[in-house]
Design an enzyme around this catalytic site. Structure first.
Site, mmCIF file in Angstrom:
data_model
loop_
_atom_site.group_PDB
_atom_site.id
_atom_site.type_symbol
_atom_site.label_atom_id
_atom_site.label_comp_id
_atom_site.label_asym_id
_atom_site.label_seq_id
_atom_site.Cartn_x
_atom_site.Cartn_y
_atom_site.Cartn_z
ATOM 1 N N GLU A 147 0.849 -1.193 0.000
ATOM 2 C CA GLU A 147 0.000 0.000 0.000
ATOM 3 C C GLU A 147 0.885 1.244 0.000
ATOM 4 O O GLU A 147 2.006 1.221 0.528
ATOM 5 C CB GLU A 147 -0.883 -0.017 1.261
ATOM 6 C CG GLU A 147 -1.791 1.208 1.375
ATOM 7 C CD GLU A 147 -2.877 1.054 2.454
ATOM 8 O OE1 GLU A 147 -2.893 0.024 3.152
ATOM 9 O OE2 GLU A 147 -3.691 1.992 2.577
ATOM 10 N N GLU A 203 -12.570 -1.970 2.284
ATOM 11 C CA GLU A 203 -13.200 -1.787 3.611
ATOM 12 C C GLU A 203 -14.273 -0.697 3.612
ATOM 13 O O GLU A 203 -14.254 0.211 4.446
ATOM 14 C CB GLU A 203 -12.127 -1.491 4.677
ATOM 15 C CG GLU A 203 -11.188 -2.658 4.889
ATOM 16 C CD GLU A 203 -10.255 -2.530 6.095
ATOM 17 O OE1 GLU A 203 -10.149 -1.436 6.676
ATOM 18 O OE2 GLU A 203 -9.623 -3.534 6.446
ATOM 19 N N TYR A 232 -7.020 -8.632 11.598
ATOM 20 C CA TYR A 232 -5.737 -8.489 12.298
ATOM 21 C C TYR A 232 -5.965 -8.856 13.752
ATOM 22 O O TYR A 232 -7.030 -8.603 14.302
ATOM 23 C CB TYR A 232 -5.241 -7.035 12.227
ATOM 24 C CG TYR A 232 -4.971 -6.542 10.824
ATOM 25 C CD1 TYR A 232 -3.753 -6.795 10.204
ATOM 26 C CD2 TYR A 232 -5.933 -5.818 10.113
ATOM 27 C CE1 TYR A 232 -3.497 -6.346 8.915
ATOM 28 C CE2 TYR A 232 -5.682 -5.368 8.822
ATOM 29 C CZ TYR A 232 -4.469 -5.629 8.227
ATOM 30 O OH TYR A 232 -4.216 -5.188 6.942
ATOM 31 N N ASN A 282 -6.706 1.548 2.765
ATOM 32 C CA ASN A 282 -7.428 2.800 2.961
ATOM 33 C C ASN A 282 -6.985 3.869 1.966
ATOM 34 O O ASN A 282 -7.767 4.745 1.594
ATOM 35 C CB ASN A 282 -7.214 3.299 4.394
ATOM 36 C CG ASN A 282 -7.775 2.334 5.432
ATOM 37 O OD1 ASN A 282 -8.621 1.517 5.129
ATOM 38 N ND2 ASN A 282 -7.300 2.433 6.668
ATOM 39 N N GLU A 324 -6.524 -9.254 3.527
ATOM 40 C CA GLU A 324 -5.696 -8.615 4.554
ATOM 41 C C GLU A 324 -5.742 -9.489 5.789
ATOM 42 O O GLU A 324 -6.831 -9.710 6.346
ATOM 43 C CB GLU A 324 -6.195 -7.211 4.911
ATOM 44 C CG GLU A 324 -5.908 -6.168 3.848
ATOM 45 C CD GLU A 324 -6.197 -4.741 4.315
ATOM 46 O OE1 GLU A 324 -5.979 -4.438 5.505
ATOM 47 O OE2 GLU A 324 -6.647 -3.957 3.465
HETATM 48 O O1 AHR Z 1 -3.119 -2.793 6.112
HETATM 49 C C1 AHR Z 1 -3.326 -1.613 6.826
HETATM 50 C C2 AHR Z 1 -4.750 -1.104 6.720
HETATM 51 O O2 AHR Z 1 -5.600 -1.972 7.403
HETATM 52 C C3 AHR Z 1 -5.346 -1.031 5.335
HETATM 53 O O3 AHR Z 1 -5.048 0.153 4.683
HETATM 54 C C4 AHR Z 1 -6.821 -1.119 5.609
HETATM 55 O O4 AHR Z 1 -7.510 -1.705 4.546
HETATM 56 C C5 AHR Z 1 -6.912 -1.910 6.889
HETATM 57 O O5 AHR Z 1 -7.742 -1.300 7.804
#
Ligand code: AHR
Length: 503
Positions: free
Chosen positions: A28, A174, A245, A73, A293
């Site tokens: 990113e 997202e 995550y 993002n 992700e």
């Molecule tokens: O990977 C970091 C961020 O985590 C990404 O930009 C977003 O998609 C997610 O919230």
């Protein structure tokens, strides 16, 4: 010693063919992922394109099949036109997702050049935050249309006569999250996603599309979001995305290592929701999952909250991963493999510097974080068919998660190489776990090696000064005898048991 664990591995109990794209990753425009990560023209190892060769080598070893780009993002405020054409004419922009300055000296064409060097394929995301179907179809025309239109000829003018032929596209990022630029309700997103999908497939019918699922299992709108979005898009997309995550901020490692059990539930619910929409539509198509992700992310939160805004490529999301993080990453990979029948793409987020397996110093070295290793082993040895993990393991309970098996494991059968690989984590923090594996229908085989990632200190990390503080060895205890494997899995360890089948 903990009680014994056992596992049956049978070649007829196939979950599915593993799509190599489950070992994908993500770059990113965020922090030092691009600038100072994969691209640093002034670096001593930079090639003629400004790509860091030392970083490329670490990535090539991972055999990353697909890389998502440019966000995240970031994509929800990105004008792709800012990143193409002569570099000196490109605009510096305020980047609102991460509150930085984006110099745009690296853009779509540079990324696709880099993909070719890295031996990987692009998974491109379009901006459905501030923009919509029109910009998405224009970007696709720019990248994929052969020639004879303004945008395809513009690409040729920019030095790329041949189309890039990007096959995989994400419809935004997202969009369920209030933090997202251009956040939408499921209804709003479903409508714009289907209209974008239609025009994109009219430009290039060969592409595959990913609709945004929930940003994590904890979103209040999950799983109604998936149901509504798929109700609109089911016939027009091939995948629904999942993001997740985990962190260990409360320093409760038994719970932290059990998080992949929740990841299993997340995947299960998304499959069930997709199948409900399939039934509702009387469709013959199965919706596939793109877990685009996933990772551990929490070490850098405090640091990042203190960073000054509007810098170019500041050190954001630079989690320094420890040994226990590598164990959870191993468990998360096993979760993906356990649904190899439906999870066809996945991206470890991210690849360099930003919550990444690879770290760099600007102008300095590049090194492997602890999480590099389970990712490497799975990507290199986890190709073939995933086999149903029939496991008996002692279990433990935490306040939050119960019935957590100490053993998390799966076997992969590679018919081309005539190999079986068993990936296994012992979640027990104090005791080794004796394991016996019944190889049944496979018959005789020999041990190639038993790789182990273990460390006495769960918090041990790798740094530029000590890049090999945590690294695997291949002196594991696995032994093969008469169609079965026995091993003692060290406490808190990641294991890769590689077996060669006898002809
Ligand atoms: O990977 C970091 C961020 O985590 C990404 O930009 C977003 O998609 C997610 O919230």
């Amino acid at each position: 010693m903990a009680n014994k664990a056992s596992m049956i591995v049978d070649k007829d109990f196939v979950i599915g063919e593993i799509d190599k794209r489950i070992y994908g990753s993500f770059i990113e425009h965020l922090g030092r992922a691009v600038y100072g990560g994969i691209y640093e023209p002034d670096h001593p190892s930079a090639n003629e394109d400004g790509f860091r060769q030392d970083v490329l080598e670490l990535i090539q070893a991972l055999q990353v099949p697909i890389v998502r780009y440019p966000g995240g993002n970031f994509v929800s405020g990105y004008n792709w036109e800012d990143g193409v054409g002569p570099v000196h004419e490109r605009k510096r922009r305020l980047e609102l997702a991460w509150r930085t300055i984006e110099p745009n000296t690296f853009g779509t064409n540079e990324f696709l050049d880099w993909c070719r060097k890295a031996g990987t394929e692009a998974m491109m995301a379009v901006n459905l935050g501030t923009r919509g179907p029109d910009e998405a179809r224009e970007l696709l025309e720019y990248t994929n249309h052969p020639s004879g239109t303004y945008l395809s000829d513009l690409r040729a003018k920019h030095g790329y006569k041949d189309p890039h032929n990007i096959k995989t596209w994400c419809l935004g990022n997202e969009m369920d999250g209030p933090w997202q630029i251009g956040h939408k309700t499921a209804e709003e997103y479903g409508r714009v996603a289907v209209e974008t999908a239609k025009v994109m497939k009219w430009v290039d019918p060969t592409i595959e599309l990913v609709a945004c699922g929930s940003s994590n299992i904890g979103m209040k709108t999950f799983p109604e979001w998936e149901a509504t979005v798929l109700d609109h898009t089911y016939d027009h997309v091939e995948y629904i995305s999942l993001h997740q995550y985990y962190g260990n901020g409360s320093q409760d490692t038994p719970t932290f290592l059990a998080r992949s059990v929740q990841m299993d539930q997340f995947i299960h619910t998304v499959i069930s929701t997709s199948d409900y929409i399939k039934a509702k539509k009387r469709s013959k198509k199965d919706m596939m999952l793109s877990f685009d992700e996933w990772n551990v992310w929490y070490h850098s939160h405090e640091h990042d909250s203190k960073l000054d805004p509007w810098q170019v490529a500041p050190p954001q999301l630079e989690d320094v991963y420890n040994h226990e993080d590598a164990l959870l990453v191993g468990c998360m990979i096993i979760s993906l493999l356990k649904r190899a029948d439906r999870v066809k793409m996945a991206c470890m987020a991210q690849l360099v510097n930003v919550i990444a397996p690879i770290m760099t110093a600007n102008g300095g070295g590049a090194w492997k974080q602890t999480i590099y290793y389970p990712y490497l082993h799975a990507s290199v040895y986890g190709r073939g068919k995933a086999l149903v993990p029939l496991i008996h393991s002692p279990k433990y309970d935490t306040k939050e998660i119960t019935d957590v098996p100490y053993l998390e494991a799966i076997a992969v059968h590679n018919e081309d190489k005539q190999e079986i690989t068993i990936f296994a984590v012992n979640r027990h923090l104090e005791e080794s776990l004796p394991l016996s594996v019944d190889l049944r229908s496979f018959g005789a085989c020999t041990l190639i090696e038993h790789i182990v990632l273990e460390h006495d200190d769960l918090k041990a990390v790798n740094t530029e000064q000590q890049p090999d503080h945590v690294k695997p060895h291949n002196r594991g205890t696995a032994a093969v005898e008469e169609g079965s494997v026995t091993a003692s899995l060290g406490k808190a360890s990641w294991n890769v048991i590689r077996l060669k089948l006898k002809a």
